[in-house]
Design a protein around this motif. Sequence first.
Motif, PDB file in Angstrom:
ATOM      1  N   GLY A 163      98.570  57.281  -7.246  1.00 40.69           N
ATOM      2  CA  GLY A 163      97.458  58.021  -7.845  1.00 40.69           C
ATOM      3  C   GLY A 163      97.071  59.271  -7.087  1.00 40.69           C
ATOM      4  N   ASN A 164      96.846  59.159  -5.776  1.00 37.29           N
ATOM      5  CA  ASN A 164      96.348  60.323  -5.041  1.00 37.29           C
ATOM      6  C   ASN A 164      97.368  61.453  -4.959  1.00 37.29           C
ATOM      7  OD1 ASN A 164      93.708  59.611  -4.447  1.00 37.29           O
ATOM      8  ND2 ASN A 164      94.340  58.331  -2.735  1.00 37.29           N
ATOM      9  N   THR A 165      98.617  61.121  -4.648  1.00 37.67           N
ATOM     10  CA  THR A 165      99.644  62.163  -4.595  1.00 37.67           C
ATOM     11  C   THR A 165      99.759  62.784  -5.981  1.00 37.67           C
ATOM     12  OG1 THR A 165     100.805  60.873  -2.960  1.00 37.67           O
ATOM     13  CG2 THR A 165     102.041  62.669  -3.942  1.00 37.67           C
ATOM     14  N   ALA A 192      98.924  52.900   6.883  1.00 33.42           N
ATOM     15  CA  ALA A 192     100.330  53.221   6.605  1.00 33.42           C
ATOM     16  C   ALA A 192     100.669  52.829   5.182  1.00 33.42           C
ATOM     17  CB  ALA A 192     101.233  52.480   7.579  1.00 33.42           C
ATOM     18  N   GLY A 193     101.156  53.802   4.426  1.00 35.70           N
ATOM     19  CA  GLY A 193     101.700  53.557   3.085  1.00 35.70           C
ATOM     20  C   GLY A 193     103.108  54.129   3.135  1.00 35.70           C
ATOM     21  N   THR A 194     103.236  55.390   2.742  1.00 29.83           N
ATOM     22  CA  THR A 194     104.538  56.054   2.963  1.00 29.83           C
ATOM     23  C   THR A 194     104.767  56.264   4.449  1.00 29.83           C
ATOM     24  OG1 THR A 194     103.638  58.317   2.976  1.00 29.83           O
ATOM     25  CG2 THR A 194     104.202  57.380   0.825  1.00 29.83           C
ATOM     26  N   GLY A 195     103.679  56.311   5.220  1.00 30.40           N
ATOM     27  CA  GLY A 195     103.773  56.528   6.667  1.00 30.40           C
ATOM     28  C   GLY A 195     103.598  57.983   7.074  1.00 30.40           C
ATOM     29  N   GLY A 196     103.554  58.893   6.117  1.00 30.24           N
ATOM     30  CA  GLY A 196     103.483  60.320   6.438  1.00 30.24           C
ATOM     31  C   GLY A 196     102.255  60.698   7.256  1.00 30.24           C
ATOM     32  N   THR A 197     101.081  60.240   6.832  1.00 34.39           N
ATOM     33  CA  THR A 197      99.839  60.611   7.528  1.00 34.39           C
ATOM     34  C   THR A 197      99.865  60.082   8.959  1.00 34.39           C
ATOM     35  OG1 THR A 197      98.770  60.187   5.392  1.00 34.39           O
ATOM     36  CG2 THR A 197      97.327  60.691   7.243  1.00 34.39           C
ATOM     37  N   VAL A 226      94.125  46.485  -2.126  1.00 37.41           N
ATOM     38  CA  VAL A 226      93.887  47.829  -1.566  1.00 37.41           C
ATOM     39  C   VAL A 226      94.998  48.773  -2.033  1.00 37.41           C
ATOM     40  CG1 VAL A 226      93.418  49.187   0.496  1.00 37.41           C
ATOM     41  CG2 VAL A 226      92.901  46.770   0.493  1.00 37.41           C
ATOM     42  N   GLU A 227      94.605  49.913  -2.574  1.00 38.17           N
ATOM     43  CA  GLU A 227      95.592  50.869  -3.095  1.00 38.17           C
ATOM     44  C   GLU A 227      96.013  51.859  -2.019  1.00 38.17           C
ATOM     45  OE1 GLU A 227      93.963  52.617  -6.738  1.00 38.17           O
ATOM     46  OE2 GLU A 227      93.000  50.677  -7.060  1.00 38.17           O
ATOM     47  N   GLY A 228      97.304  52.144  -1.988  1.00 40.47           N
ATOM     48  CA  GLY A 228      97.825  53.154  -1.058  1.00 40.47           C
ATOM     49  C   GLY A 228      98.225  52.585   0.288  1.00 40.47           C
ATOM     50  N   LEU A 229      97.655  51.448   0.653  1.00 40.54           N
ATOM     51  CA  LEU A 229      97.906  50.838   1.965  1.00 40.54           C
ATOM     52  C   LEU A 229      99.067  49.849   1.860  1.00 40.54           C
ATOM     53  CD1 LEU A 229      96.719  50.351   4.894  1.00 40.54           C
ATOM     54  CD2 LEU A 229      95.486  48.444   3.901  1.00 40.54           C
ATOM     55  N   GLY A 230      99.977  49.893   2.871  1.00 35.20           N
ATOM     56  CA  GLY A 230     101.075  48.925   2.904  1.00 35.20           C
ATOM     57  C   GLY A 230     102.201  49.284   1.958  1.00 35.20           C
ATOM     58  N   TYR A 236      88.840  52.829  -0.784  1.00 36.53           N
ATOM     59  CA  TYR A 236      89.047  51.438  -0.375  1.00 36.53           C
ATOM     60  C   TYR A 236      89.800  51.370   0.963  1.00 36.53           C
ATOM     61  CZ  TYR A 236      89.809  46.448  -1.678  1.00 36.53           C
ATOM     62  OH  TYR A 236      89.813  45.086  -1.744  1.00 36.53           O
ATOM     63  N   SER A 237      90.877  52.175   1.091  1.00 31.95           N
ATOM     64  CA  SER A 237      91.668  52.083   2.326  1.00 31.95           C
ATOM     65  C   SER A 237      90.926  52.680   3.528  1.00 31.95           C
ATOM     66  CB  SER A 237      93.038  52.744   2.155  1.00 31.95           C
ATOM     67  OG  SER A 237      92.889  54.120   1.925  1.00 31.95           O
ATOM     68  N   SER A 238      89.901  53.490   3.279  1.00 35.00           N
ATOM     69  CA  SER A 238      89.066  53.977   4.385  1.00 35.00           C
ATOM     70  C   SER A 238      88.347  52.782   4.997  1.00 35.00           C
ATOM     71  CB  SER A 238      88.033  54.997   3.893  1.00 35.00           C
ATOM     72  OG  SER A 238      88.682  56.066   3.253  1.00 35.00           O
ATOM     73  N   PHE A 268      90.155  58.598   7.152  1.00 37.11           N
ATOM     74  CA  PHE A 268      89.714  58.069   5.861  1.00 37.11           C
ATOM     75  C   PHE A 268      90.446  58.837   4.762  1.00 37.11           C
ATOM     76  CE2 PHE A 268      85.371  57.120   8.026  1.00 37.11           C
ATOM     77  CZ  PHE A 268      85.906  55.971   8.600  1.00 37.11           C
ATOM     78  N   PRO A 269      91.426  58.190   4.088  1.00 36.35           N
ATOM     79  CA  PRO A 269      92.347  58.934   3.216  1.00 36.35           C
ATOM     80  C   PRO A 269      91.762  59.553   1.955  1.00 36.35           C
ATOM     81  CG  PRO A 269      93.319  56.851   3.895  1.00 36.35           C
ATOM     82  CD  PRO A 269      91.876  56.805   4.280  1.00 36.35           C
ATOM     83  N   ASP A 270      90.767  58.893   1.310  1.00 36.86           N
ATOM     84  CA  ASP A 270      90.331  59.506   0.039  1.00 36.86           C
ATOM     85  C   ASP A 270      88.865  59.203  -0.280  1.00 36.86           C
ATOM     86  OD1 ASP A 270      90.552  56.873  -0.820  1.00 36.86           O
ATOM     87  OD2 ASP A 270      91.769  57.307  -2.584  1.00 36.86           O
ATOM     88  N   HIS A 271      88.438  59.645  -1.454  1.00 37.81           N
ATOM     89  CA  HIS A 271      87.025  59.596  -1.863  1.00 37.81           C
ATOM     90  C   HIS A 271      86.698  58.318  -2.642  1.00 37.81           C
ATOM     91  CE1 HIS A 271      83.197  60.973  -3.594  1.00 37.81           C
ATOM     92  NE2 HIS A 271      83.192  61.862  -2.603  1.00 37.81           N
TER      93      HIS A 271
END
Length: 362
Positions: free
Chosen positions: A72-74, A179-184, A230-234, A275-277, A301-304
């Motif tokens: 979603g975020n990307t 960590a999701g894709t690991g980029g951040t 949790v979205e985006g995490l893992g 959520y992942s924040s 904190f990745p998103d809003h």
Amino acid sequence: MRYENVLATIGNTPLIHLSRIAKDIPAQVYGKVEAYNPGQSAKDRTALYMVEQAERDGLIQPGDTIVEATSGNTGYSLAMICSMKGYRCLLTVSSKASQEKLALLKAMGAEVVICPADAEPEDPRSYYSQAKRLSEEIPNAYYLAQNFNLNNTMAHYSSTGPEIWKQTEGKITHYVCCAGTGGTLSGTARYLKEQNPDIKIIGVDAYGSVLRKYWETGEFDKSEIYSYKVEGLGKTIIPGNVAFDLIDDFVKVTDRSSAHRARQLAREEGLLVGYSSGSAMQAVFHLQEELKPTDVVVALFPDHGTRYLGKVYNDDWMKQQGFLEHNGEPINDISYQRYRKIYRAYRMKYKRYLRQTLRSIS
Ligand SMILES: Cc1ncc(COP(=O)(O)O)c(C=O)c1O
């Protein structure tokens, strides 16, 4: 401030002191609040860098189709970038993504293909397989592939890392990142470790994801995989962007504790984050026994939070998940690290008991 266009406002997000939620943590704790990006997430940085690098490499030009598999975020960031630069944006999205996220993608002009969240990555129905297939079938289409595209890491190496270093005046001692894709995690960590190799990098993973076990054992253990919220995490794959060698500790957090920490950040710090924040914040709590007052901890904190109004910030959803028992108080889950400590303590106690018994009968 005056900007050429919205893309010029990406990055330079604030570092905010968390004086209330972290008041009992013996360190200075800060949140790097990525919701201040125009697309309200850290993925603005990633998507912009990947698209502009593909342009520099001559792989795409306006009018082409950019395809991506995204939670979603990307997708939102890409949709914004595509509309500014004149690309068609085609996204394959997990059915786990919230309705709010899907509505946002469509509002920004992206075309969305929803794929079953429980389909394994190799399954032709999965959002990875469908993105790859579409990019092969559609003429002049380019698959960004954020899990394996190392420009994802480079985006954070060239922006998030230097920003945090500068904002903490080089005093950061711990960096806590989902960590999701690991980029951040990897890009920021690589930059920070180059400045000071003693900075501790703490990865955050979800129960139901394979990343932590892989970091610990090098084994891809399918039995670790189960569905989580949790979205985006893992991840259920090992993305090429996770630099496992840079991670000093990897903390697993639950859906429940992540949700409560996110809500606590809103109530106590006035930060309506995603959520992942909450997961990143919960990981800071896991660390607290190791910290001292001179430590400077940065949690990204990745998103809003507006993207989770129907979930974490909705009491009915929280009740449906069984997260609102115990008067809605945060419930500390046990990280592997803590579990190991407790286990060791029991083992020592048992050994002592055994020794005493043997002595008494001999
Ligand atoms: C909300 C959220 N948190 C965390 C992450 C993980 O970030 P990364 O993919 O850089 O590891 C993502 C990635 O999609 C995300 O959307």
